[in-house]
Scaffold this active site. Structure first.
Site, PDB file in Angstrom:
ATOM      1  N   GLU A   1       0.810  -1.204   0.000  1.00 39.33           N
ATOM      2  CA  GLU A   1       0.000   0.000   0.000  1.00 39.33           C
ATOM      3  C   GLU A   1       0.845   1.255   0.000  1.00 39.33           C
ATOM      4  O   GLU A   1       2.012   1.262   0.379  1.00 39.33           O
ATOM      5  CB  GLU A   1      -0.878   0.008   1.224  1.00 39.33           C
ATOM      6  CG  GLU A   1      -0.020  -0.026   2.468  1.00 39.33           C
ATOM      7  CD  GLU A   1      -0.853   0.053   3.714  1.00 39.33           C
ATOM      8  OE1 GLU A   1      -1.874  -0.626   3.777  1.00 39.33           O
ATOM      9  OE2 GLU A   1      -0.480   0.807   4.608  1.00 39.33           O
TER      10      GLU A   1
ATOM     11  N   CYS B   1       3.603   8.179   0.823  1.00 38.23           N
ATOM     12  CA  CYS B   1       4.117   7.220   1.797  1.00 38.23           C
ATOM     13  C   CYS B   1       4.196   5.867   1.096  1.00 38.23           C
ATOM     14  O   CYS B   1       3.209   5.404   0.524  1.00 38.23           O
ATOM     15  CB  CYS B   1       3.168   7.157   2.986  1.00 38.23           C
ATOM     16  SG  CYS B   1       3.612   5.901   4.191  1.00 38.23           S
TER      17      CYS B   1
ATOM     18  N   CYS C   1       5.781  -7.387   7.484  1.00 35.78           N
ATOM     19  CA  CYS C   1       6.973  -7.004   8.254  1.00 35.78           C
ATOM     20  C   CYS C   1       7.190  -8.071   9.314  1.00 35.78           C
ATOM     21  O   CYS C   1       6.225  -8.529   9.929  1.00 35.78           O
ATOM     22  CB  CYS C   1       6.764  -5.639   8.915  1.00 35.78           C
ATOM     23  SG  CYS C   1       8.174  -5.100   9.930  1.00 35.78           S
TER      24      CYS C   1
ATOM     25  N   CYS D   1       5.652  -5.292  15.910  1.00 37.34           N
ATOM     26  CA  CYS D   1       5.333  -4.245  16.891  1.00 37.34           C
ATOM     27  C   CYS D   1       3.864  -4.392  17.282  1.00 37.34           C
ATOM     28  O   CYS D   1       3.008  -4.619  16.425  1.00 37.34           O
ATOM     29  CB  CYS D   1       5.584  -2.856  16.311  1.00 37.34           C
ATOM     30  SG  CYS D   1       7.302  -2.599  15.865  1.00 37.34           S
TER      31      CYS D   1
ATOM     32  N   CYS E   1       0.912  -2.241  15.543  1.00 33.65           N
ATOM     33  CA  CYS E   1       0.993  -2.037  14.086  1.00 33.65           C
ATOM     34  C   CYS E   1       0.279  -3.139  13.321  1.00 33.65           C
ATOM     35  O   CYS E   1       0.533  -4.327  13.543  1.00 33.65           O
ATOM     36  CB  CYS E   1       2.466  -1.974  13.683  1.00 33.65           C
ATOM     37  SG  CYS E   1       2.718  -1.899  11.913  1.00 33.65           S
TER      38      CYS E   1
ATOM     39  N   CYS F   1      -0.322   2.551   8.957  1.00 28.31           N
ATOM     40  CA  CYS F   1       0.600   1.530   8.480  1.00 28.31           C
ATOM     41  C   CYS F   1      -0.024   0.135   8.328  1.00 28.31           C
ATOM     42  O   CYS F   1      -0.402  -0.488   9.305  1.00 28.31           O
ATOM     43  CB  CYS F   1       1.731   1.498   9.501  1.00 28.31           C
ATOM     44  SG  CYS F   1       3.005   0.335   9.191  1.00 28.31           S
TER      45      CYS F   1
HETATM   46  N1  SAH Z   1       9.158  -0.224   9.900  1.00 26.62           N
HETATM   47  C1  SAH Z   1       9.496   1.142   9.841  1.00 26.62           C
HETATM   48  C2  SAH Z   1       8.847   1.814   8.676  1.00 26.62           C
HETATM   49  C3  SAH Z   1       7.331   1.763   8.704  1.00 26.62           C
HETATM   50  S1  SAH Z   1       6.880   3.264   9.345  1.00 26.62           S
HETATM   51  C4  SAH Z   1       9.171   1.827  11.143  1.00 26.62           C
HETATM   52  O1  SAH Z   1       8.513   1.205  11.977  1.00 26.62           O
HETATM   53  O2  SAH Z   1       9.609   2.950  11.325  1.00 26.62           O
HETATM   54  C5  SAH Z   1       5.332   3.016   9.931  1.00 26.62           C
HETATM   55  C6  SAH Z   1       5.054   4.091  10.944  1.00 26.62           C
HETATM   56  O3  SAH Z   1       3.674   4.005  11.300  1.00 26.62           O
HETATM   57  C7  SAH Z   1       5.881   3.859  12.199  1.00 26.62           C
HETATM   58  O4  SAH Z   1       6.328   5.050  12.776  1.00 26.62           O
HETATM   59  C8  SAH Z   1       4.878   3.172  13.058  1.00 26.62           C
HETATM   60  O5  SAH Z   1       5.234   3.253  14.369  1.00 26.62           O
HETATM   61  C9  SAH Z   1       3.592   3.897  12.694  1.00 26.62           C
HETATM   62  N2  SAH Z   1       2.411   3.133  13.082  1.00 26.62           N
HETATM   63  C10 SAH Z   1       2.247   1.797  13.097  1.00 26.62           C
HETATM   64  N3  SAH Z   1       1.026   1.476  13.573  1.00 26.62           N
HETATM   65  C11 SAH Z   1       0.408   2.653  13.872  1.00 26.62           C
HETATM   66  C12 SAH Z   1      -0.877   2.988  14.408  1.00 26.62           C
HETATM   67  N4  SAH Z   1      -1.756   2.061  14.737  1.00 26.62           N
HETATM   68  N5  SAH Z   1      -1.162   4.299  14.589  1.00 26.62           N
HETATM   69  C13 SAH Z   1      -0.286   5.265  14.240  1.00 26.62           C
HETATM   70  N6  SAH Z   1       0.939   5.004  13.731  1.00 26.62           N
HETATM   71  C14 SAH Z   1       1.284   3.712  13.549  1.00 26.62           C
HETATM   72 FE1  SF4 Z   2       7.291  -3.355  11.137  1.00 25.03          FE
HETATM   73 FE2  SF4 Z   2       5.092  -1.983  11.774  1.00 25.03          FE
HETATM   74 FE3  SF4 Z   2       7.036  -2.299  13.563  1.00 25.03          FE
HETATM   75 FE4  SF4 Z   2       7.466  -0.694  11.434  1.00 25.03          FE
HETATM   76  S1  SF4 Z   2       5.959  -0.381  13.044  1.00 25.03           S
HETATM   77  S2  SF4 Z   2       8.849  -2.252  12.284  1.00 25.03           S
HETATM   78  S3  SF4 Z   2       6.251  -1.800   9.886  1.00 25.03           S
HETATM   79  S4  SF4 Z   2       5.787  -3.956  12.662  1.00 25.03           S
END
Ligand code: SAH
Ligand code: SF4
Length: 347
Positions: A91, A104, A111, A115, A118, A336
């Site tokens: 996406e 973006c 991934c 986390c 996420c 994300c």
């Molecule tokens: N894996 C890398 C790049 C992806 S960035 C990273 O984690 O930095 C994706 C961004 O979206 C990250 O800053 C992540 O913390 C944020 N993100 C993930 N889930 C989210 C959510 N539910 N609400 C807001 N931001 C979120």
């Molecule tokens: Fe992976 Fe989502 Fe964590 Fe970024 S925030 S490292 S995309 S699991």
């Protein structure tokens, strides 16, 4: 069959030479592939039919395609689902803001880093994207930006699905094409790569002395708390991350963006703000406070407005540079990984 977009310009030249074709054709082919992003060898209209047939018999172009898009009624952002040649979904998002349009983009399908907040993290890793698949997202979103908002992309954030530092070579090669004159010739200053903070890879990246910007998804500045929401922190604990970022700053002289997700009761307490302020004393930073975007089956809550204000004001009182980013496109699942996860569920 081999994807011709995996070949460098020199490799295309070598191939043509072996087949007794003229070397200058390589540059034309390369231009069609990258600057024009053709999906088909027959679109290469200045090549002879026989050369096009030769290319077709040896190579494929495996483009990604936009299969779905939706525009938010609330803030005008748009979300796109791309399908890869092997039917995987990734996406991208376009976020308009005054004179800017930011794209973006994703670097992996899923991934592996799980986390807890996420949506992408719940999918696991399907595979890395190729440099062409990363580049093509930018190319296509640049066209969509013109259609939807009347001008080309001004900024790119590598903050979609996946961890770019786990696909570092392809990501760097894609950025080289995005910024190079053979590709889109965009300025690296307008690109931001976001990572969860893999220490070894951060040092490797620092050694390439990148011109683009770096953002760290920190989300907590206390070690145990961070490990509980971001398992990546167990093998890459905060003291090691600080050391890697100091090295990164020494090499690049650039300010580091700290992304910080405000999750109610978990990362938004005063003690969390204090730990964050201490963390930011190690190198020049810019802090982005991000509202948590609720995700189905994930139990976390948004912060209360008064807690956001307190957190923000505390950081300002410490003379830090802080902005609050309201999450965009909540009505279109623009956080994300959410769209691709939803589509997969419906399929
Ligand atoms: N894996 C890398 C790049 C992806 S960035 C990273 O984690 O930095 C994706 C961004 O979206 C990250 O800053 C992540 O913390 C944020 N993100 C993930 N889930 C989210 C959510 N539910 N609400 C807001 N931001 C979120
Ligand atoms: Fe992976 Fe989502 Fe964590 Fe970024 S925030 S490292 S995309 S699991």
């Amino acid at each position: 069959m081999q994807n011709i977009k995996e070949l460098s310009l020199d490799e295309i030249k070598d191939f043509l030479q072996q087949k007794n074709e003229k070397g200058f054709r390589a540059k034309q082919i390369y231009g069609w592939l990258w600057q024009k992003n053709v999906k088909d060898f027959d679109q290469m209209s200045n090549l002879s039919k026989s050369l096009r047939e030769l290319l077709k018999s040896e190579f494929e172009i495996k483009p990604i395609k936009i299969t779905y898009s939706v525009k938010s009624d609330k803030d005008n952002s748009s979300k796109y689902a791309f399908m890869t040649h092997d039917n995987l979904l990734i996406e991208g998002v376009l976020i308009p803001d005054k004179k800017r349009v930011t794209a973006c983009i994703s670097t992996q399908v899923g991934c592996p880093l799980t986390c807890k907040f996420c949506a992408t993290g719940t999918m696991g890793l399907k595979r890395n994207l190729t440099k062409a698949e990363i580049y093509e997202q930018v190319f296509l979103l640049n066209q969509e930006a013109t259609k939807a908002y009347g001008h080309e992309l001004t900024n790119i954030v590598i903050m979609g699905m996946g961890e770019p530092l786990l696909n570092l070579n392809n990501t760097l090669n894609a950025i080289e094409l995005i910024t190079g004159s053979d590709g889109l010739a965009m300025s690296p200053q307008r690109i931001t790569l976001s990572t969860s903070g893999l220490v070894k890879q951060l040092k490797r990246l620092a050694d390439t002395e990148p011109k683009f910007n770096l953002a760290i998804s920190l989300h907590s500045a206390t070690n145990n708390n961070r490990s509980s929401i971001m398992p990546v922190n167990i093998r890459n604990p905060l003291p090691a991350l600080v050391e890697a970022l100091k090295y990164y700053h020494k090499k690049t002289q650039k300010r580091i963006t700290i992304e910080y997700l405000l999750i109610g009761g978990l990362t938004d307490r005063l003690e969390d703000a204090k730990a964050l302020a201490d963390f930011c004393r190690n190198f020049p930073t810019k802090i982005n406070l991000i509202e948590f975007n609720p995700v189905e089956h994930i139990d976390y809550k948004k912060s209360k407005p008064k807690d956001i204000t307190k957190f923000h004001e505390f950081l300002l009182s410490k003379n830090l540079v802080v902005t609050i980013r309201r999450s965009k496109g909540q009505d279109i699942s623009a956080a994300c990984g959410q769209l691709a996860v939803e589509k997969e569920k419906n399929a």
